[in-house]
Enzyme design. Structure first.
Site, PDB file in Angstrom:
ATOM      1  CG  ASP A  45      41.660  36.115  35.538  1.00 48.65           C
ATOM      2  OD1 ASP A  45      40.925  36.880  35.070  1.00 48.65           O
ATOM      3  OD2 ASP A  45      41.181  34.806  35.863  1.00 48.65           O
ATOM      4  CG  HIS A 108      32.735  33.105  33.678  1.00 50.60           C
ATOM      5  ND1 HIS A 108      33.437  32.728  34.924  1.00 50.60           N
ATOM      6  CD2 HIS A 108      34.237  32.773  32.980  1.00 50.60           C
ATOM      7  CE1 HIS A 108      34.435  31.816  35.191  1.00 50.60           C
ATOM      8  NE2 HIS A 108      35.346  32.292  33.747  1.00 50.60           N
ATOM      9  CB  SER A 137      35.360  36.303  29.327  1.00 45.18           C
ATOM     10  OG  SER A 137      35.630  34.827  29.495  1.00 45.18           O
ATOM     11  CG  ASN A 138      34.760  32.393  28.047  1.00 46.14           C
ATOM     12  OD1 ASN A 138      36.088  31.711  26.959  1.00 46.14           O
ATOM     13  ND2 ASN A 138      35.037  31.609  28.684  1.00 46.14           N
ATOM     14  CD1 TRP A 185      39.767  32.143  28.708  1.00 45.15           C
ATOM     15  CD2 TRP A 185      39.821  29.981  28.949  1.00 45.15           C
ATOM     16  NE1 TRP A 185      38.261  31.775  28.094  1.00 45.15           N
ATOM     17  CE2 TRP A 185      38.809  29.958  28.617  1.00 45.15           C
ATOM     18  CE3 TRP A 185      40.883  28.977  29.157  1.00 45.15           C
ATOM     19  CZ2 TRP A 185      37.652  29.768  27.303  1.00 45.15           C
ATOM     20  CZ3 TRP A 185      39.564  28.197  28.507  1.00 45.15           C
ATOM     21  CH2 TRP A 185      38.872  28.043  27.969  1.00 45.15           C
ATOM     22  CB  SER A 186      43.965  27.657  28.788  1.00 36.83           C
ATOM     23  OG  SER A 186      42.734  27.239  29.408  1.00 36.83           O
ATOM     24  N   PRO A 187      46.762  30.731  28.997  1.00 39.26           N
ATOM     25  CG  PRO A 187      48.014  31.756  30.025  1.00 39.26           C
ATOM     26  CD  PRO A 187      46.671  31.003  30.056  1.00 39.26           C
ATOM     27  CG  LEU A 188      50.907  28.195  30.106  1.00 34.09           C
ATOM     28  CD1 LEU A 188      51.664  27.988  31.390  1.00 34.09           C
ATOM     29  CD2 LEU A 188      52.205  29.146  29.721  1.00 34.09           C
ATOM     30  CB  SER A 231      52.049  28.320  39.250  1.00 35.91           C
ATOM     31  OG  SER A 231      52.378  26.777  38.786  1.00 35.91           O
ATOM     32  CD  GLU A 239      58.977  27.868  34.208  1.00 34.52           C
ATOM     33  OE1 GLU A 239      59.435  27.155  34.866  1.00 34.52           O
ATOM     34  OE2 GLU A 239      59.229  27.430  33.297  1.00 34.52           O
TER      35      GLU A 239
END
Ligand SMILES: NC(=O)c1ccc[n+]([C@@H]2O[C@H](COP(=O)([O-])OP(=O)(O)OC[C@H]3O[C@@H](n4cnc5c(N)ncnc54)[C@H](OP(=O)(O)O)[C@@H]3O)[C@@H](O)[C@H]2O)c1
Length: 274
Positions: A45, A108, A137-138, A185-188, A231, A239
């Site tokens: 992405d 976007h 998106s958004n 998005w920003s899943p973490l 990451s 991971e």
């Protein structure tokens, strides 16, 4: 890797690599994407805004993996909508990436007053055959309704900020009703909320020998939500990819849903400025 079918029949891998701020220079971006592809990621992405389409495209081209095995998303930025240069922006992305086609092109962020008209331009791009799918998106429910009023092609996805502290149940349900796949998005939680230190996630992970990040990504997938964690480190990429060998119970999925605090880390779609 599990795939899910978009409403036009194209398949998208449930887990992708996010590339926003993935490195400090083109070389870092290139290496991070190559590393993810080596691990087994087949979904990348990016966006015009990230200014990294060139090294992302180069990494894809030089990976040795057949192009048709990699799902590539990029996005149209708001200034290109405001300046009425949507077709040019798309061609620019294609050129930056050095690819013959892009799998998925997204608006976007919604641009007030131009939501329906920009979707019509996206439909023209879809008909050009240089793209396999178009999406959003958004977009909140009222934005989605504006798109639907104009659409002859239903968007395939809506990529929104989504993690256990912002589960956006209303938008997810609306999307599912129209067969639009929600993407997280920003899943973490990016690095802006201490989500990965949450005791519930640590406790659930402990039962399966999995990290809180793996639990969160698994939770997305079990809910039919495509996740695109970023990451820069190959260890953490590996991971995040290692989530297809365990299953959360329905009760655990609910416990994670219950962590919702409606906590947005990014901009609110009604107040974004370009
Ligand atoms: N459509 C939109 O408007 C929009 C907005 C924002 C983002 N996005 C997309 O969504 C992608 C993901 O969002 P994001 O980058 O904001 O946030 P994210 O993926 O939720 O989190 C990334 C952060 O988590 C760290 N991290 C990654 N894996 C980890 C692990 N297993 N354990 C601990 N920490 C870990 C990363 O550090 P390291 O890199 O050091 O591992 C980085 O600081 C973006 O890259 C972009 O592609 C889209």
């Amino acid at each position: 890797m599990e795939n899910i079918k978009l409403n036009n029949g194209v398949e998208i891998p449930m887990l992708g690599l996010g590339t926003y701020k993935i490195g400090n220079n083109d070389n870092d971006v290139y290496n991070a994407v190559r590393s993810a592809l080596d691990i087994g990621y087949r979904h990348i992405d990016t966006a015009t805004l990230y200014l990294n389409e060139k090294p992302v495209g180069k990494a894809i081209r030089e990976s040795g993996i057949p192009r048709e095995e990699i799902f590539v998303t990029t996005k149209l930025w708001g200034t290109d909508i405001l300046n009425n240069q949507i077709q040019e922006a798309f061609e620019g992305s294609l050129q930056n990436m050095g690819l013959d086609y892009i799998d998925l092109y997204l608006i976007h962020w919604p641009v007030k007053g131009m939501i329906g008209s920009s979707w019509k331009e996206m439909e023209k791009i879809y008909h050009s055959k240089k793209i396999r799918a178009i999406g959003l998106s958004n977009h909140l429910i009222h934005h989605l309704k504006e798109v639907m009023e104009e659409a002859t092609i239903i968007p395939v996805v809506n990529q929104i900020e989504l993690h256990p502290y912002l589960i956006q149940q209303d938008v997810v349900e609306y999307c599912k009703k129209y067969n639009i796949i929600p993407q997280a998005w920003s899943p973490l939680g990016s690095s802006k909320v201490p989500l990965l230190k949450d005791e519930v996630l640590i406790w659930i992970g402990g039962k399966y020998g999995k990290s809180p990040a793996q639990v969160v990504l698994r939770w997305n997938i079990q809910k039919g939500i495509v996740a695109i964690p970023k990451s820069s480190s190959s260890e953490r990429q590996a991971e995040n990819f290692d989530i297809f060998d365990f299953e959360l119970t329905q009760e655990e999925v609910q416990q994670i849903d219950d962590l919702d605090k409606s906590h947005r880390t990014g901009a609110h779609p009604d107040y974004i400025e370009f």
